[in-house]
Design an enzyme around this catalytic site. Structure first.
Site, PDB file in Angstrom:
ATOM      1  CG  HIS A   1     -32.696  38.078 -20.322  1.00  0.00           C
ATOM      2  ND1 HIS A   1     -33.698  38.940 -20.684  1.00  0.00           N
ATOM      3  CD2 HIS A   1     -31.688  38.852 -19.850  1.00  0.00           C
ATOM      4  CE1 HIS A   1     -33.327  40.179 -20.441  1.00  0.00           C
ATOM      5  NE2 HIS A   1     -32.115  40.151 -19.935  1.00  0.00           N
TER       6      HIS A   1
HETATM    7  C1  T46 Z   1     -31.472  43.215 -19.623  1.00  0.00           C
HETATM    8  C2  T46 Z   1     -32.652  43.829 -18.987  1.00  0.00           C
HETATM    9  C3  T46 Z   1     -32.320  44.539 -17.702  1.00  0.00           C
HETATM   10  C4  T46 Z   1     -32.324  46.049 -28.860  1.00  0.00           C
HETATM   11  O1  T46 Z   1     -32.558  46.044 -30.079  1.00  0.00           O
HETATM   12  N1  T46 Z   1     -31.227  46.678 -28.380  1.00  0.00           N
HETATM   13  C5  T46 Z   1     -30.943  46.737 -27.056  1.00  0.00           C
HETATM   14  O2  T46 Z   1     -29.927  47.338 -26.667  1.00  0.00           O
HETATM   15  C6  T46 Z   1     -31.831  46.077 -26.138  1.00  0.00           C
HETATM   16  C7  T46 Z   1     -31.538  46.105 -24.649  1.00  0.00           C
HETATM   17  C8  T46 Z   1     -32.928  45.440 -26.637  1.00  0.00           C
HETATM   18  N2  T46 Z   1     -33.174  45.430 -27.970  1.00  0.00           N
HETATM   19  C9  T46 Z   1     -34.392  44.777 -28.472  1.00  0.00           C
HETATM   20  C10 T46 Z   1     -34.468  43.271 -28.300  1.00  0.00           C
HETATM   21  C11 T46 Z   1     -35.949  43.025 -28.176  1.00  0.00           C
HETATM   22  O3  T46 Z   1     -36.510  42.910 -29.462  1.00  0.00           O
HETATM   23  O4  T46 Z   1     -35.490  45.311 -27.746  1.00  0.00           O
HETATM   24  C12 T46 Z   1     -36.478  44.318 -27.543  1.00  0.00           C
HETATM   25  C13 T46 Z   1     -36.791  44.169 -26.063  1.00  0.00           C
HETATM   26  O5  T46 Z   1     -35.675  43.547 -25.405  1.00  0.00           O
HETATM   27  P1  T46 Z   1     -35.855  42.490 -24.212  1.00  0.00           P
HETATM   28  O6  T46 Z   1     -37.080  41.693 -24.429  1.00  0.00           O
HETATM   29  O7  T46 Z   1     -34.570  41.758 -24.056  1.00  0.00           O
HETATM   30  O8  T46 Z   1     -36.103  43.484 -22.977  1.00  0.00           O
HETATM   31  P2  T46 Z   1     -36.067  43.165 -21.427  1.00  0.00           P
HETATM   32  O9  T46 Z   1     -36.643  44.361 -20.762  1.00  0.00           O
HETATM   33  O10 T46 Z   1     -36.650  41.840 -21.119  1.00  0.00           O
HETATM   34  O11 T46 Z   1     -34.476  43.085 -21.069  1.00  0.00           O
HETATM   35  C14 T46 Z   1     -33.675  44.238 -21.143  1.00  0.00           C
HETATM   36  C15 T46 Z   1     -32.360  43.928 -21.848  1.00  0.00           C
HETATM   37  O12 T46 Z   1     -32.617  43.358 -23.126  1.00  0.00           O
HETATM   38  C16 T46 Z   1     -31.504  42.974 -21.077  1.00  0.00           C
HETATM   39  O13 T46 Z   1     -30.197  42.943 -21.618  1.00  0.00           O
HETATM   40  O14 T46 Z   1     -30.554  42.775 -18.954  1.00  0.00           O
HETATM   41  O15 T46 Z   1     -33.385  44.717 -19.835  1.00  0.00           O
END
Ligand code: T46
Length: 135
Positions: free
Chosen positions: A52
């Site tokens: 993303h």
């Molecule tokens: C990024 C990379 C480096 C939350 O509820 N609060 C939060 O602060 C974050 C970061 C995530 N979430 C929830 C949203 C999803 O349901 O946690 C779940 C996993 O998030 P995501 O699939 O976006 O995780 P990554 O590892 O793909 O990405 C993360 C960050 O979301 C993103 O901002 O830049 O790490």
């Protein structure tokens, strides 16, 4: 000449006879005031994350244990970097598609962000991202 995609900052370390203490503070390693800190750990073998870009968010990623490879794509250029040191932080600004690969089993990736979590700030479709950066 375009700015480099990979922007690393040095995280100062205050060591003494007891061991190490590293610090990221505003005006030092942190170029913005952090409003949120999260960390990614326990990533399963072979799993990649990210895929993303953010519209406005600025982040500083520090691999405080283990290692992970992060690739950045601005719509034209793609570069990747292996983060394997608590002494270096990777800045990820808005408009950069990012992916995280090759997590070591012990990887702990700590991320400082300049805003609270907001799903509306994410672009999670690569084609949409390419159109977004093309203006
Ligand atoms: C990024 C990379 C480096 C939350 O509820 N609060 C939060 O602060 C974050 C970061 C995530 N979430 C929830 C949203 C999803 O349901 O946690 C779940 C996993 O998030 P995501 O699939 O976006 O995780 P990554 O590892 O793909 O990405 C993360 C960050 O979301 C993103 O901002 O830049 O790490």
């Amino acid at each position: 000449m375009s700015a480099p995609l990979i922007q690393l900052v040095d995280i100062p370390r205050r060591g003494d006879a007891r061991g190490q203490l590293s610090v990221a503070e505003l005006g030092g390693a942190l170029p913005f005031a952090a409003r949120r800190v999260y960390w990614i750990h326990g990533t399963k073998p072979g799993v990649s994350r990210g895929f993303h870009a953010h519209k406005k968010l600025h982040q500083l990623c520090v691999c405080v244990a283990g290692s992970v490879r992060i690739s950045l794509f601005d719509g034209r250029r793609e570069e990747s970097v292996m983060l394997d040191s608590h002494a270096k932080g990777l800045l990820i600004g808005p408009g950069l598609w990012h992916e995280m690969h090759d997590f070591s089993p012990d990887c702990v990736l700590m991320v400082f962000a300049d805003a609270e979590y907001d799903e509306a700030d994410y672009i999670r479709d690569r084609e949409h991202f390419i159109r977004h950066v093309a203006g």
